[in-house]
Design an enzyme around this catalytic site. Structure first.
Site, mmCIF file in Angstrom:
data_model
loop_
_atom_site.group_PDB
_atom_site.id
_atom_site.type_symbol
_atom_site.label_atom_id
_atom_site.label_comp_id
_atom_site.label_asym_id
_atom_site.label_seq_id
_atom_site.Cartn_x
_atom_site.Cartn_y
_atom_site.Cartn_z
ATOM 1 N N GLY A 236 0.946 -1.305 0.127
ATOM 2 C CA GLY A 236 -0.602 -0.089 0.272
ATOM 3 C C GLY A 236 0.865 1.747 0.191
ATOM 4 O O GLY A 236 0.464 1.962 0.431
ATOM 5 N N GLY B 27 -0.573 4.400 -0.643
ATOM 6 C CA GLY B 27 -1.531 5.499 -0.265
ATOM 7 C C GLY B 27 -0.926 6.570 0.482
ATOM 8 O O GLY B 27 0.151 7.320 0.647
ATOM 9 N N ASP C 87 2.134 -2.203 -4.173
ATOM 10 C CA ASP C 87 1.335 -1.432 -4.918
ATOM 11 C C ASP C 87 0.054 -2.105 -6.231
ATOM 12 O O ASP C 87 0.631 -2.261 -5.976
ATOM 13 C CB ASP C 87 0.967 0.353 -4.714
ATOM 14 C CG ASP C 87 -0.831 0.434 -4.576
ATOM 15 O OD1 ASP C 87 -0.740 1.815 -3.212
ATOM 16 O OD2 ASP C 87 -1.487 1.095 -4.702
ATOM 17 N N ILE C 88 -0.957 -1.785 -5.712
ATOM 18 C CA ILE C 88 -1.542 -2.570 -6.724
ATOM 19 C C ILE C 88 -1.337 -1.729 -7.881
ATOM 20 O O ILE C 88 -2.236 -2.261 -9.201
ATOM 21 C CB ILE C 88 -2.210 -2.573 -6.241
ATOM 22 C CG1 ILE C 88 -3.923 -1.612 -5.593
ATOM 23 C CG2 ILE C 88 -3.409 -4.232 -5.949
ATOM 24 C CD1 ILE C 88 -5.717 -1.713 -5.588
ATOM 25 N N ARG C 89 -1.063 -0.450 -8.171
ATOM 26 C CA ARG C 89 -1.293 0.866 -9.295
ATOM 27 C C ARG C 89 0.292 1.518 -8.992
ATOM 28 O O ARG C 89 1.027 0.784 -8.038
ATOM 29 C CB ARG C 89 -2.015 1.888 -9.148
ATOM 30 C CG ARG C 89 -3.433 1.435 -9.513
ATOM 31 C CD ARG C 89 -4.355 3.032 -9.199
ATOM 32 N NE ARG C 89 -4.360 2.968 -7.941
ATOM 33 C CZ ARG C 89 -5.192 2.712 -6.879
ATOM 34 N NH1 ARG C 89 -6.337 1.507 -7.836
ATOM 35 N NH2 ARG C 89 -5.666 2.293 -5.494
ATOM 36 N N TYR D 252 -15.445 -1.229 8.522
ATOM 37 C CA TYR D 252 -13.691 -1.203 8.943
ATOM 38 C C TYR D 252 -13.256 -1.107 10.341
ATOM 39 O O TYR D 252 -12.195 -1.808 10.203
ATOM 40 C CB TYR D 252 -13.256 0.224 7.860
ATOM 41 C CG TYR D 252 -12.174 1.478 8.428
ATOM 42 C CD1 TYR D 252 -11.103 0.338 7.994
ATOM 43 C CD2 TYR D 252 -11.655 2.127 9.620
ATOM 44 C CE1 TYR D 252 -9.726 1.108 7.856
ATOM 45 C CE2 TYR D 252 -10.649 2.686 9.383
ATOM 46 C CZ TYR D 252 -9.728 2.170 8.607
ATOM 47 O OH TYR D 252 -8.361 2.263 9.461
HETATM 48 N N1 SER Z 1 -8.798 7.880 8.795
HETATM 49 C C1 SER Z 1 -9.802 6.570 9.117
HETATM 50 C C2 SER Z 1 -11.241 7.147 8.384
HETATM 51 O O1 SER Z 1 -11.025 8.459 8.235
HETATM 52 C C3 SER Z 1 -9.336 6.243 10.389
HETATM 53 O O2 SER Z 1 -8.698 5.998 11.136
HETATM 54 O O3 SER Z 1 -11.040 5.853 7.872
#
Ligand code: SER
Length: 315
Positions: free
Chosen positions: A10, A13, A36-38, A141
């Protein structure tokens, strides 16, 4: 110091791109392999395309480069994750399983796994939220980060894998843009303030969230990875804090530098996510165990963001 070979997953990112540069400043460039994938826009060292869901490809890379440390930063964040919950779960969890299994079987010495304030839910105390507060997340998440933390603890207890983790707050930096998170407003606002002197915020004026300047986040990450193993006493994930503010407080700080700046509020589905998270974090364990100390408060962050972004945008 033993020579290290570091794999970053990653690496394009928001955090990965800055961490890659920081590690390339600390270690010989050739020993820091970004993936990364890109493709990256402008690679500053070795780069390989990698989809971390492809376990064989990850294993081959770790074996052929004799990787000694993995920083696994690939994930779908809170807001974007809600668009396709099951896919988010699959990606966030399968990528971690691949990293943990390859690290275990290929004798990787250390692994870094980023967790988040998203592990907390509305039942947690909002202020000064404790390290060991109940974890009742409401986003997929957050659920994946709680499960991920517990898997890190499991691999440490069962296999002795040296996994280290921090719960990042919202991260604000001038080098890169966030993508798909609930705290993204705190980066976007600076770009819009400089380009247009106005910003429409997707959170309410008084929604307070824990935040951190990028430089502090990178320093925390490298500090926990450098700490002697016996100092890393928490093997799920450490609470980590820098500052806390509301959109209104951030806008007022920006107005000290850009007096014409105007903010308006149009809260969307991200407001509900933000409301389920803590307002401030107790990170005493990180301070005691591996000497964590932030350097940036809101004033210094704002001043630095505006100076750096003006130099970049207004050329
Ligand atoms: N910055 C992240 C989010 O907003 C929180 O870990 O998803």
């Amino acid at each position: 110091m033993d020579s290290e070979t570091i794999l970053i997953i990653g690496a394009n990112g928001q955090i990965g791109s800055v961490l890659t540069e920081a590690l390339r400043a600390k270690y010989p460039k050739q020993t820091v392999l970004a993936t990364d994938i890109r493709e990256p826009e402008s690679p500053s060292g070795p780069f390989t395309l990698l989809n971390v869901l492809d376990k064989d490809a990850l294993e081959e890379l770790v074996s052929s480069h004799r990787v000694s440390q993995i920083y696994h930063l690939a994930a779908i964040l809170s807001a974007k994750g809600e668009l396709d919950p099951l896919r988010t779960w699959d990606i966030n969890m399968q990528s971690l399983f691949n990293v943990l299994e390859v690290a275990r079987t290929k004798a990787v010495k250390k692994v870094f796994f980023p967790s988040s304030i998203a592990v907390f839910g509305p039942e947690a105390n909002k202020k000064n939220t404790d390290q060991f507060e109940a974890l009742t997340p409401r986003t997929v998440y957050g659920i994946s980060k709680v499960a991920g933390e517990n898997w890190c603890q499991y691999y440490f207890d069962r296999y002795g894998l040296d996994v280290r983790s921090v719960r990042y707050p919202g991260i604000i930096g001038h080098q890169s843009m966030p993508g798909g998170g609930t705290t993204d407003y705190a980066v976007e606002i600076f770009h819009e303030a400089i380009k247009n002197q106005s910003y429409s915020c997707f959170l309410n004026r008084d929604t307070r969230l824990p935040m951190m300047f990028m430089e502090d986040a990178i320093r925390a990450t490298i500090s926990i990875m450098d700490a002697p193993a016996e100092q890393v006493k928490i093997r799920s994930s450490y609470n980590l804090a820098g500052m806390s503010f509301t959109p209104e407080e951030l806008a007022e700080e920006i107005q000290k530098h850009i007096p014409d700046f105007k903010i308006s509020y149009a809260p969307d589905h991200r407001e509900q996510i933000a409301r389920s998270w803590p307002e401030s974090i107790n990170d005493q364990s990180a301070r005691t165990d591996w000497n964590w100390q932030e350097k940036y408060d809101l004033a210094r962050l704002t001043e630095t963001m505006i100076r750096e972004l003006k130099a970049k945008i207004l050329v």
